[in-house]
Structure formats: structure tokens, C-alpha cells
Design a protein around this motif. Structure first.
Motif, mmCIF file in Angstrom:
data_model
loop_
_atom_site.group_PDB
_atom_site.id
_atom_site.type_symbol
_atom_site.label_atom_id
_atom_site.label_comp_id
_atom_site.label_asym_id
_atom_site.label_seq_id
_atom_site.Cartn_x
_atom_site.Cartn_y
_atom_site.Cartn_z
ATOM 1 N N UNK A 97 1.219 -15.631 -5.312
ATOM 2 C CA UNK A 97 2.451 -14.886 -5.049
ATOM 3 C C UNK A 97 3.191 -15.481 -3.847
ATOM 4 N N UNK A 98 2.434 -15.866 -2.832
ATOM 5 C CA UNK A 98 2.966 -16.586 -1.673
ATOM 6 C C UNK A 98 4.050 -15.858 -0.921
ATOM 7 N N UNK A 99 5.236 -16.425 -0.905
ATOM 8 C CA UNK A 99 6.350 -15.897 -0.110
ATOM 9 C C UNK A 99 7.212 -14.891 -0.849
ATOM 10 N N UNK A 100 6.853 -14.552 -2.071
ATOM 11 C CA UNK A 100 7.631 -13.547 -2.797
ATOM 12 C C UNK A 100 7.290 -12.153 -2.280
ATOM 13 N N UNK A 101 8.319 -11.370 -2.008
ATOM 14 C CA UNK A 101 8.061 -10.000 -1.569
ATOM 15 C C UNK A 101 7.788 -9.121 -2.785
ATOM 16 N N UNK A 102 6.939 -8.141 -2.648
ATOM 17 C CA UNK A 102 6.198 -7.819 -1.427
ATOM 18 C C UNK A 102 5.072 -8.811 -1.213
ATOM 19 N N UNK A 103 4.782 -9.123 0.054
ATOM 20 C CA UNK A 103 3.700 -10.041 0.383
ATOM 21 C C UNK A 103 2.430 -9.236 0.662
ATOM 22 N N UNK A 104 1.298 -9.894 0.556
ATOM 23 C CA UNK A 104 0.009 -9.219 0.695
ATOM 24 C C UNK A 104 -0.814 -9.726 1.863
ATOM 25 N N UNK A 105 -0.486 -10.907 2.395
ATOM 26 C CA UNK A 105 -1.322 -11.545 3.403
ATOM 27 C C UNK A 105 -0.644 -11.626 4.758
ATOM 28 N N UNK A 106 -1.458 -11.505 5.817
ATOM 29 C CA UNK A 106 -0.980 -11.864 7.143
ATOM 30 C C UNK A 106 -1.325 -13.336 7.359
ATOM 31 N N UNK A 107 -1.060 -13.860 8.539
ATOM 32 C CA UNK A 107 -1.235 -15.299 8.759
ATOM 33 C C UNK A 107 -2.691 -15.752 8.715
ATOM 34 N N UNK A 108 -3.647 -14.823 8.829
ATOM 35 C CA UNK A 108 -5.059 -15.174 8.749
ATOM 36 C C UNK A 108 -5.633 -14.942 7.354
ATOM 37 N N UNK A 109 -4.781 -14.561 6.423
ATOM 38 C CA UNK A 109 -5.236 -14.326 5.058
ATOM 39 C C UNK A 109 -5.849 -12.955 4.866
ATOM 40 N N UNK A 110 -5.536 -12.037 5.758
ATOM 41 C CA UNK A 110 -6.021 -10.660 5.650
ATOM 42 C C UNK A 110 -4.887 -9.750 5.178
ATOM 43 N N UNK A 111 -5.223 -8.513 4.886
ATOM 44 C CA UNK A 111 -4.219 -7.556 4.412
ATOM 45 C C UNK A 111 -3.134 -7.355 5.461
ATOM 46 N N UNK A 112 -1.919 -7.160 4.985
ATOM 47 C CA UNK A 112 -0.801 -6.886 5.881
ATOM 48 C C UNK A 112 -0.107 -5.604 5.455
#
Length: 181
Positions: A97-112
Motif C-alpha cells: 500500500x505504501x504511500x497511499x492513504x490511509x497509511x498503516x506504518x510509522x517510520x519504524x514499520x510499526x502501527x501508526x
């Protein structure tokens, strides 16, 4: 030349089934796994049975691959990769999904909680890629692998206007046998 005049489902079925790439890879002994969002998948994956290892997940709405990046990363972090140097013929494609909103990851690859922080989500995807490559190295499959990392398109400036300049997306390639730095 692509024919975009028909139904989306017909287009994707033709793109994945009639194009020679998957058949040629399979004929040369590759095991194929495609992890695609519903939009990009073949809704009726019957033509892929016997061709793609995970074709049931592509076709069954109850078992279809979930492209939520957090689920991809968490599954990898919990289960790792199950590849070995003896399994030297895999073609694995992830469409994140990457940069498509809604996004799921923070910069460390954890939930945001911030579903609109595209930059952090992109950094989270690259954190995942770094972990994936490190796992490949541990399993001894990295050196002989061809790795291609790219975006399917750059960010749109407008949803209503055609681009006035060339839009470029990144392409990273690591060839088999290339220096692993």
C-alpha cells in the motif's frame, strides 16, 4: 499495446494470465507467489491454478491477500521467510500500500495512528525491506537473488489535471552475484 476499453477484471486477468512472464518463469522451474491488493488481483484466479503457488488466496474473497502493510510486516516479523539456498527458483511479488492513504506504518514499520503521514509510511516500507533483505542474507539466498524495488507510480499533483512534466518513480535493482553492500 494495452486495451483499456473493457472491464477492469478482464484487463487484469489478461495481464496476469495471457502475458508470457508468469508462464515463462514457471516453465523455467520458478515457484510463483503474488501478493496483490484486491484492485490489482484476478478476482477469478482459476486460470492461475497450477501456475501461482498462492492462487487460492488471490481468488477467494475470504482468503484473499490483505494488502494492509502492517499485516505484511507483522507476519514477516512473526514468521520470517521460509526460503533456503536449495529453493533457488522463486518469483515473489509484493504490491504494498505504501504511500497511499490511509497509511498503516510509522517510520519504524510499526502501527501508526496518523493515517495521512505518507513520508513515515514510505520510511516504514523501507524499514521492512531492510529487514527482509537481512533475513535473506541470514538464510543464504541474498547473493544469488535478483531484487527489484520500485513504485508503481509517483505521487499525483492533481486528480483532475494531466501532468505537465515527466513524473519519475524510483527503481532499485540488485543483480544476482552483485556486491552485497
Amino acid at each position: 499495446q494495452n486495451d483499456f476499453s473493457g472491464k477492469m477484471t478482464d484487463y487484469f486477468r489478461n495481464a496476469f494470465v495471457q502475458a508470457p512472464l508468469l508462464r515463462d518463469l514457471r516453465a523455467n522451474g520458478y515457484k510463483l507467489k503474488l501478493y496483490l491488493q484486491n484492485y490489482y488481483s484476478v478476482y477469478d484466479s482459476t486460470p492461475l491454478y497450477g501456475l501461482v503457488e498462492n492462487s487460492v488466496k488471490l481468488g477467494s474473497s475470504s482468503e484473499r491477500f490483505d494488502s494492509n502493510d502492517l499485516k505484511i510486516v507483522n507476519d514477516f516479523r512473526q514468521n520470517g521467510l521460509s526460503l533456503s539456498p536449495e529453493d533457488d527458483r522463486y518469483f515473489i511479488m509484493y504490491h504494498m500500500h505504501g504511500c497511499h492513504t490511509p497509511v498503516y506504518l510509522d517510520k519504524k514499520g510499526n502501527a501508526t495512528e496518523d493515517k495521512y503521514d505518507n513520508i513515515s509510511s514510505l520510511m516504514g516500507c523501507f524499514t521492512y525491506i531492510k529487514e527482509y533483505i537481512a533475513e535473506m542474507k541470514l538464510l543464504g539466498v541474498y547473493d544469488d537473488s535478483l531484487i527489484i524495488i520500485t513504485g508503481d507510480h509517483p505521487a499525483a499533483i492533481s486528480d483532475t489535471k494531466l501532468p505537465s512534466t515527466t513524473r519519475i518513480t524510483s527503481l532499485f535493482v540488485k543483480s544476482p552475484g552483485a556486491d552485497n553492500k
